[in-house]
Design an enzyme around this catalytic site. Sequence first.
Site, PDB file in Angstrom:
ATOM      1  N   ASP A  22       0.865  -1.190   0.000  1.00  0.00           N
ATOM      2  CA  ASP A  22       0.000   0.000   0.000  1.00  0.00           C
ATOM      3  C   ASP A  22       0.900   1.238   0.000  1.00  0.00           C
ATOM      4  OD1 ASP A  22      -1.673   2.118   0.697  1.00  0.00           O
ATOM      5  OD2 ASP A  22      -2.897   0.908   2.062  1.00  0.00           O
ATOM      6  N   HIS A  23       0.845   1.966  -1.101  1.00  0.00           N
ATOM      7  CA  HIS A  23       1.770   3.093  -1.247  1.00  0.00           C
ATOM      8  C   HIS A  23       1.439   4.258  -0.306  1.00  0.00           C
ATOM      9  CE1 HIS A  23       5.053   5.128  -2.918  1.00  0.00           C
ATOM     10  NE2 HIS A  23       4.899   4.850  -4.189  1.00  0.00           N
ATOM     11  N   ARG A  24       0.280   4.193   0.359  1.00  0.00           N
ATOM     12  CA  ARG A  24      -0.014   5.237   1.358  1.00  0.00           C
ATOM     13  C   ARG A  24       0.830   5.038   2.603  1.00  0.00           C
ATOM     14  NH1 ARG A  24      -6.284   4.164   1.928  1.00  0.00           N
ATOM     15  NH2 ARG A  24      -5.378   2.090   2.052  1.00  0.00           N
TER      16      ARG A  24
END
Length: 553
Positions: A525-527
Amino acid sequence: MASIEVKVPDIGDFDEVSVIELLVKPGDTVKAEQSLITVESDKASMEIPSSSAGVVKELKVKLGDKVKEGSVLLVLESAGGAESKPAAAAPAPAAQAAASPPPAAPAPAAAAAKTGPVEIRVPDIGDFKDVAVIELLVKPGDTVKAEQSLMTVESDKASMEIPSSLAGVVKELKVKLGDKVNIGDLIAVLEGAAGASPSPQPSPQRGEGASPAPATAVAPAPAAERTPPTAALPPHEPGTPTGQLPHASPSVRKFARELGVPLEEVKGTGPKSRITQEDVQAFTKAVMKGEATTKAAGGKAPAGGGGGEALGLLPWPKVDFAKFGPVERQDLSRIKKISGANLHRNWVMIPHVTNHDDADITDLEAFRVMLNKENEKSGAKVTMLAFLIKASVAALKKFPQFNSSLDGEQLVLKQYFHIGFAADTPNGLVVPVIKDADKKGVIQISTEMGELAKKARDGKLGPADMSGACFTISSLGGIGGRYFTPIINAPEVAILGVCKSLMEPVWDGKAFQPRLMLPLSLSWDHRVIDGAAAARFNSYLGAILADFRRTML
Ligand code: CAO
């Protein structure tokens, strides 16, 4: 070429109204009577038309500005020059409405209102004839206050709410949706009416206040006691429809504004696709449930099976497959329906990135084979997946953000290590969880995995078997393939996909050596995770799989 200022014409009683929509912009060519802006008071909205044809040179108002009669709206370059006149000089229909004399007066009501039932009638609504009742805002039995809106009426171009001049209890409604009404028509009968608003004074400017005049209250009383009606907002009927404003009454607009609902995205279910308060509420609920989002929020996220229309996409193709050949229809299994909806949400809501890498498992596989030989008699088989679980725990310990979940603007870092593994069953995909994998050896993990996989295939997994995972591994190693892009199992922030290991020539600096290489695909998850951290995680995982002694370092 002549420049002319277009001003707000006579808008009757309205002192100040808000600009809620700009219907033209600089450079637009407008015709005479074409709507330029929409204004709104508490109780009514209307479009202000241009008095002249020309090209918009400059807008003098912006959204939210308050304007009143005489305010300059814009400057037009008029090609015809002389024949163009400012709105004030060439009254728009609105101004004409305001200029028409009040119709014959019904009687004053206030004085008589305290006794017996009181009839509430349509007040002076300007030039408007046969306006449609599009919304009933009260029902029999409702207690209404003086000035409370009773219904909304609408012409082609304007809608307005008709308020009551008295407080009381609605005994009877005399109109229904779709009825056409005119000045003086009976709307409702109120009982116990009291607290009448002061009788509006007849005046050339048609009463006081910034809202349409209250509906005329008429006690069944001698005609002599009746008061002259007061004016409602004088709307206009310009010839050029613009159709840009969502079709909704002022109260619904206000309601939508308060909730921050973009009305243009709400589908109206009322007459003529009018947006009702219920439509705004339903839209809000859909957004809250994640079934829709506003365009401003970056598009829609419909729940599993949601139509692409909500995303602004083409609708899903409807094909009569039987036209092309024989078909059979099967219902989706319960597991497929549930996992499908979850996968869809995760795919849409999580910004996924997948890193691919290879791990040299030559020595590990030799060790596993040796172990299994040793344990042949006991029947306890150690699987590659059990080693992957142990290796993942080591990597999660080293990179704690992979063992986390997003909670609003906080990251929840877990200090336990429960690892889920995707299991293929005849009914669909399930993810049983090995709890506290950090505290278990590979043999115990293999045994538990075998039991859980059997339970999964038999459809006997309970919720406790499938909850609490921190990280998931999806292994297609027993089947085949090279790499894939696994979907993160929310609220986890990463998932490891594993494919079939293959013997490959690997350069050792001097020569190619045959090594057993395991393809790894890590989605994250790039967040929460950055690409560099993901590459380090994969590389560390590979190093452990190549030599488990590293976990002791
Ligand atoms: N490379 C090469 N061979 C592998 C391997 C790999 N990465 N992983 C397993 N194998 C071998 C095993 O050693 C075994 O061989 P032997 O029978 O000779 O010992 C064979 O493949 C079958 O293994 P398995 O799949 O039964 O066992 P597992 O522990 O690897 O996996 C389970 C168990 C439950 C995860 C698996 O049965 C399963 O369901 N996998 C599918 C998961 C899935 O669907 N993922 C996709 C999710 S997204 O849709």
